[in-house]
Scaffold this active site. Structure first.
Site, PDB file in Angstrom:
ATOM      1  N   LYS A  94       0.854  -1.196   0.000  1.00  0.00           N
ATOM      2  CA  LYS A  94       0.000   0.000   0.000  1.00  0.00           C
ATOM      3  C   LYS A  94       0.872   1.222   0.000  1.00  0.00           C
ATOM      4  CE  LYS A  94      -3.884   2.238   0.313  1.00  0.00           C
ATOM      5  NZ  LYS A  94      -3.444   2.936  -0.936  1.00  0.00           N
ATOM      6  N   GLN A 115       7.295   3.916   3.780  1.00  0.00           N
ATOM      7  CA  GLN A 115       5.881   3.514   3.827  1.00  0.00           C
ATOM      8  C   GLN A 115       5.680   2.245   4.656  1.00  0.00           C
ATOM      9  OE1 GLN A 115       3.860   5.565   1.373  1.00  0.00           O
ATOM     10  NE2 GLN A 115       2.290   5.067   2.858  1.00  0.00           N
ATOM     11  N   LYS A 118       5.623   3.443   8.243  1.00  0.00           N
ATOM     12  CA  LYS A 118       4.467   4.316   8.455  1.00  0.00           C
ATOM     13  C   LYS A 118       3.179   3.486   8.538  1.00  0.00           C
ATOM     14  CE  LYS A 118       4.223   7.619   5.425  1.00  0.00           C
ATOM     15  NZ  LYS A 118       3.887   8.558   4.312  1.00  0.00           N
ATOM     16  N   LYS A 130       5.422   1.731  -3.129  1.00  0.00           N
ATOM     17  CA  LYS A 130       5.334   3.072  -3.707  1.00  0.00           C
ATOM     18  C   LYS A 130       5.578   2.963  -5.196  1.00  0.00           C
ATOM     19  CE  LYS A 130       4.791   7.391  -2.378  1.00  0.00           C
ATOM     20  NZ  LYS A 130       4.086   7.890  -1.183  1.00  0.00           N
ATOM     21  N   ASP A 170       0.041  10.816  -4.536  1.00  0.00           N
ATOM     22  CA  ASP A 170       1.202  11.447  -3.893  1.00  0.00           C
ATOM     23  C   ASP A 170       1.437  12.709  -4.739  1.00  0.00           C
ATOM     24  OD1 ASP A 170       3.434  10.740  -1.724  1.00  0.00           O
ATOM     25  OD2 ASP A 170       4.493  11.609  -3.409  1.00  0.00           O
ATOM     26  N   ASN A 245      -2.015  19.124  -1.898  1.00  0.00           N
ATOM     27  CA  ASN A 245      -3.021  18.435  -1.094  1.00  0.00           C
ATOM     28  C   ASN A 245      -2.701  18.470   0.402  1.00  0.00           C
ATOM     29  OD1 ASN A 245      -3.600  15.466   0.182  1.00  0.00           O
ATOM     30  ND2 ASN A 245      -5.352  16.307  -0.905  1.00  0.00           N
TER      31      ASN A 245
HETATM   32  P1  NDP Z   1       0.900  17.826  -4.363  1.00  0.00           P
HETATM   33  O1  NDP Z   1       1.355  17.459  -5.704  1.00  0.00           O
HETATM   34  O2  NDP Z   1      -0.549  18.009  -4.102  1.00  0.00           O
HETATM   35  O3  NDP Z   1       1.626  19.157  -3.852  1.00  0.00           O
HETATM   36  C1  NDP Z   1       3.003  19.223  -3.770  1.00  0.00           C
HETATM   37  C2  NDP Z   1       3.412  20.618  -3.351  1.00  0.00           C
HETATM   38  O4  NDP Z   1       4.790  20.630  -3.052  1.00  0.00           O
HETATM   39  C3  NDP Z   1       3.199  21.654  -4.433  1.00  0.00           C
HETATM   40  O5  NDP Z   1       2.935  22.901  -3.863  1.00  0.00           O
HETATM   41  C4  NDP Z   1       4.539  21.625  -5.153  1.00  0.00           C
HETATM   42  O6  NDP Z   1       4.844  22.826  -5.859  1.00  0.00           O
HETATM   43  C5  NDP Z   1       5.488  21.445  -3.999  1.00  0.00           C
HETATM   44  N1  NDP Z   1       6.682  20.724  -4.478  1.00  0.00           N
HETATM   45  C6  NDP Z   1       6.724  19.493  -5.020  1.00  0.00           C
HETATM   46  N2  NDP Z   1       7.959  19.171  -5.387  1.00  0.00           N
HETATM   47  C7  NDP Z   1       8.710  20.228  -5.061  1.00  0.00           C
HETATM   48  C8  NDP Z   1      10.088  20.503  -5.177  1.00  0.00           C
HETATM   49  N3  NDP Z   1      10.939  19.617  -5.727  1.00  0.00           N
HETATM   50  N4  NDP Z   1      10.523  21.689  -4.700  1.00  0.00           N
HETATM   51  C9  NDP Z   1       9.680  22.579  -4.146  1.00  0.00           C
HETATM   52  N5  NDP Z   1       8.352  22.371  -4.016  1.00  0.00           N
HETATM   53  C10 NDP Z   1       7.890  21.219  -4.469  1.00  0.00           C
HETATM   54  O7  NDP Z   1       1.493  16.689  -3.395  1.00  0.00           O
HETATM   55  P2  NDP Z   1       1.057  16.301  -1.915  1.00  0.00           P
HETATM   56  O8  NDP Z   1       0.578  17.492  -1.181  1.00  0.00           O
HETATM   57  O9  NDP Z   1       0.175  15.113  -2.000  1.00  0.00           O
HETATM   58  O10 NDP Z   1       2.444  15.801  -1.307  1.00  0.00           O
HETATM   59  C11 NDP Z   1       3.329  16.657  -0.577  1.00  0.00           C
HETATM   60  C12 NDP Z   1       4.243  15.817   0.282  1.00  0.00           C
HETATM   61  O11 NDP Z   1       3.471  15.048   1.216  1.00  0.00           O
HETATM   62  C13 NDP Z   1       5.110  14.787  -0.458  1.00  0.00           C
HETATM   63  O12 NDP Z   1       6.326  14.646   0.231  1.00  0.00           O
HETATM   64  C14 NDP Z   1       4.303  13.496  -0.301  1.00  0.00           C
HETATM   65  O13 NDP Z   1       5.124  12.361  -0.436  1.00  0.00           O
HETATM   66  C15 NDP Z   1       3.806  13.667   1.109  1.00  0.00           C
HETATM   67  N6  NDP Z   1       2.630  12.885   1.493  1.00  0.00           N
HETATM   68  C16 NDP Z   1       1.487  12.923   0.765  1.00  0.00           C
HETATM   69  C17 NDP Z   1       0.389  12.182   1.167  1.00  0.00           C
HETATM   70  C18 NDP Z   1      -0.913  12.266   0.457  1.00  0.00           C
HETATM   71  O14 NDP Z   1      -1.878  11.658   0.947  1.00  0.00           O
HETATM   72  N7  NDP Z   1      -1.047  12.987  -0.633  1.00  0.00           N
HETATM   73  C19 NDP Z   1       0.445  11.306   2.347  1.00  0.00           C
HETATM   74  C20 NDP Z   1       1.681  11.411   3.089  1.00  0.00           C
HETATM   75  C21 NDP Z   1       2.735  12.161   2.655  1.00  0.00           C
HETATM   76  P3  NDP Z   1       4.727  22.856  -7.472  1.00  0.00           P
HETATM   77  O15 NDP Z   1       3.258  22.826  -7.750  1.00  0.00           O
HETATM   78  O16 NDP Z   1       5.401  24.116  -7.856  1.00  0.00           O
HETATM   79  O17 NDP Z   1       5.433  21.619  -7.971  1.00  0.00           O
HETATM   80  O1  2IT Z   2       3.110   8.945   1.474  1.00  0.00           O
HETATM   81  C1  2IT Z   2       1.971   8.497   1.691  1.00  0.00           C
HETATM   82  O2  2IT Z   2       1.668   7.979   2.768  1.00  0.00           O
HETATM   83  C2  2IT Z   2       0.961   8.658   0.632  1.00  0.00           C
HETATM   84  N1  2IT Z   2       1.254   9.241  -0.404  1.00  0.00           N
HETATM   85  C3  2IT Z   2      -0.407   8.063   0.819  1.00  0.00           C
HETATM   86  C4  2IT Z   2      -0.422   6.595   0.498  1.00  0.00           C
HETATM   87  C5  2IT Z   2      -1.772   5.929   0.478  1.00  0.00           C
HETATM   88  O3  2IT Z   2      -1.804   4.760   0.101  1.00  0.00           O
HETATM   89  O4  2IT Z   2      -2.797   6.553   0.824  1.00  0.00           O
END
Ligand code: NDP
Ligand code: 2IT
Length: 450
Positions: A94, A115, A118, A130, A170, A245
């Site tokens: 997952k 993961q 976590k 992943k 992600d 997100n």
């Molecule tokens: P999104 O794609 O929704 O948003 C990512 C954000 O981070 C954007 O604002 C983006 O800016 C910025 N960003 C991405 N890459 C870079 C970079 N190399 N340098 C600077 N800014 C960057 O992703 P999420 O919000 O889903 O994910 C954000 C983080 O949270 C990641 O590390 C992800 O692995 C982690 N995460 C996500 C989960 C989920 O459920 N979605 C769960 C647990 C962890 P821009 O638009 O300019 O690229």
């Molecule tokens: O980093 C993470 O935990 C996620 N991107 C969410 C993974 C998931 O299966 O909901």
């Protein structure tokens, strides 16, 4: 860098470096866990004897594939797809899918490795994996995104299944992409197998609160940590990096708890607004228009300052929630945070703080919530989505959020209690790594030589 490794663990780490040459993010993630495991194997040499640490560092399966697709101009594009099925001792693989040009095997392996731990911390029956691609969704039309997702699934489908491997979103993968991926999986397999992907739309098998879960969960976790140390979000100034997100829903929950988020960012720059980020406008710019944070700043006029120089971590705050990407806080950034009066850092993103920065923060007494514990609310709610799919049920928003809040509290308690038990009170990195490792290792030992 961190202190020398335990002598039993040193050759294990050397072998990881040798076998996974050039995969620096994976090395970093493994090293951080091994730094915590010295204390565990001192008490439980049986884990070292059974070579369970070496086994945990080696993915069960790694899939790399070509993703050809046709862009709007009629040109053939070729990307690379990945799925690393890291560990299925506790349940089906997952974990999310990341679409970003920086993606290569080392990024997917670090994320898959994190993961595993976590997912164990959630207490729910999910293994770790992943995937993703070096596809860059920026500036692509909806139809290009759809064609890419369909081609990606044309290969990936054969590796998935509700009892096998269950991807989600992600970076670069949200509700729109999950829709296209699910649609293609359903066409290929002729099965309405809802539990094969999570983060689905609410009208077709998705769960309430999944979209909000990572951001909300991170704030719940940090709230527990603050309360455990005599503080709270109420009246605090908070900075949240990113504006995707995780960031958006972290901001929403901080505001609900009485804090003010005064800065957020994207990969082009950051915006500072001392009176608080206007969340409705941020959602409109980012979720509806898929625009830039600079557009948000323009629309807010003089109340907001947009900057491309320096870094968001130079903005003085009480709490920082890095929620964009890996290694976004280095030692220098951490020094700015300490100087600015920051008392707590909670990782909404995966591995956003470099090891050197973690040291700067913890040496200065800043409370630190590691990502594999703090951001586990997303995948936990994915597991709740799988539960609802399996029972063909759907729960209310309030009930689902209550479940999420309970899970985050119990992860915090588990990490804090484990840190205490190892004589390092408040060290949630050790608490998370030790507690998750023991759970996964015990399951692996029970299953034979796996
Ligand atoms: P999104 O794609 O929704 O948003 C990512 C954000 O981070 C954007 O604002 C983006 O800016 C910025 N960003 C991405 N890459 C870079 C970079 N190399 N340098 C600077 N800014 C960057 O992703 P999420 O919000 O889903 O994910 C954000 C983080 O949270 C990641 O590390 C992800 O692995 C982690 N995460 C996500 C989960 C989920 O459920 N979605 C769960 C647990 C962890 P821009 O638009 O300019 O690229
Ligand atoms: O980093 C993470 O935990 C996620 N991107 C969410 C993974 C998931 O299966 O909901």
């Amino acid at each position: 860098m961190s202190a020398a490794l335990n002598p039993t663990l040193e050759p294990i780490y050397e072998e990881v470096l040798r076998r996974n040459a050039g995969e620096t993010e994976f090395h970093q993630a493994v090293r951080e866990v091994l730094d915590s495991l010295g204390a565990v194997i001192a008490r439980h040499p049986e884990y070292a004897d059974a070579r369970v640490i070496e086994r945990i560092c080696e993915p069960e399966r790694q899939i790399i594939f070509r993703v050809p697709w046709v862009d709007d101009a009629g040109t053939v594009q070729i990307n690379r797809g990945f799925r690393v099925e890291f560990n299925s001792a506790l349940g089906p693989f997952k974990g999310g899918l990341r679409f970003h040009p920086s993606v290569y095997l080392g990024i997917i392996k670090f994320l898959g490795f994190e993961q595993v731990f976590k997912n164990a911390l959630t207490g729910l029956p999910i293994g770790g994996g992943k995937g993703g691609s070096d596809f860059d969704p920026k500036g692509r039309s909806d139809l290009e995104i759809m064609r890419f997702c369909q081609s990606f699934m044309n290969e990936l489908y054969r590796h998935l299944g509700e009892y096998t491997d269950v991807p989600a979103g992600d970076i670069g993968v949200g509700g729109r992409e999950i829709g296209y991926l699910f649609g293609q999986y359903k066409r290929i397999t002729n099965r309405y197998e809802s539990g094969v992907l999570t983060g689905k739309g609410l009208g077709w098998g998705g769960s309430q609160v999944r979209k909000e879960a990572t951001g909300y969960g991170t704030v719940y976790f940090v709230d527990e940590m603050l309360r455990g140390n005599g503080h709270s979000f109420d009246g605090s100034k908070v900075i949240v990096s990113g504006s995707g997100n995780v960031a958006i829903y972290a901001i929403e929950k901080v505001h609900e708890l009485g804090g003010t988020v005064i800065a957020c960012s994207d990969s082009s720059g950051y915006v500072v607004e001392e009176t608080g980020i206007d969340l409705n406008l941020l959602k409109e710019v980012k979720e509806v228009r898929r625009g830039r944070i600079s557009e948000y700043a323009e629309l807010r006029g003089s109340s907001a300052r947009y900057a491309t120089e320096g870094s968001i971590w130079q903005v003085p705050c009480d709490v920082a929630l890095p929620s964009a990407t890996q290694n976004e806080i280095n030692a220098e950034d951490a020094q700015f945070l300490v100087k600015g009066g920051c008392r707590a850092v909670g990782e909404g993103a995966n591995m956003p703080t470099t090891p050197e920065a973690v040291k700067v923060l913890t040496d200065a007494g800043v409370l630190f919530a590691p990502g594999k514990a703090a951001n586990a609310g997303g995948v936990a709610t994915s597991a709740l989505e799988m539960q609802q799919n399996a029972s063909r049920d759907s729960w209310t928003f309030d009930y689902t959020e209550q479940r999420l809040a309970e899970i985050m509290r119990s992860i915090y308690d588990r990490c804090a209690e484990t840190a205490d038990a190892y004589g390092t009170p408040g060290n949630l990195v050790l608490g998370a790594n030790a507690s998750a490792f023991i759970q996964v290792a015990d399951a692996m030992l029970a299953l034979g030589v796996v």
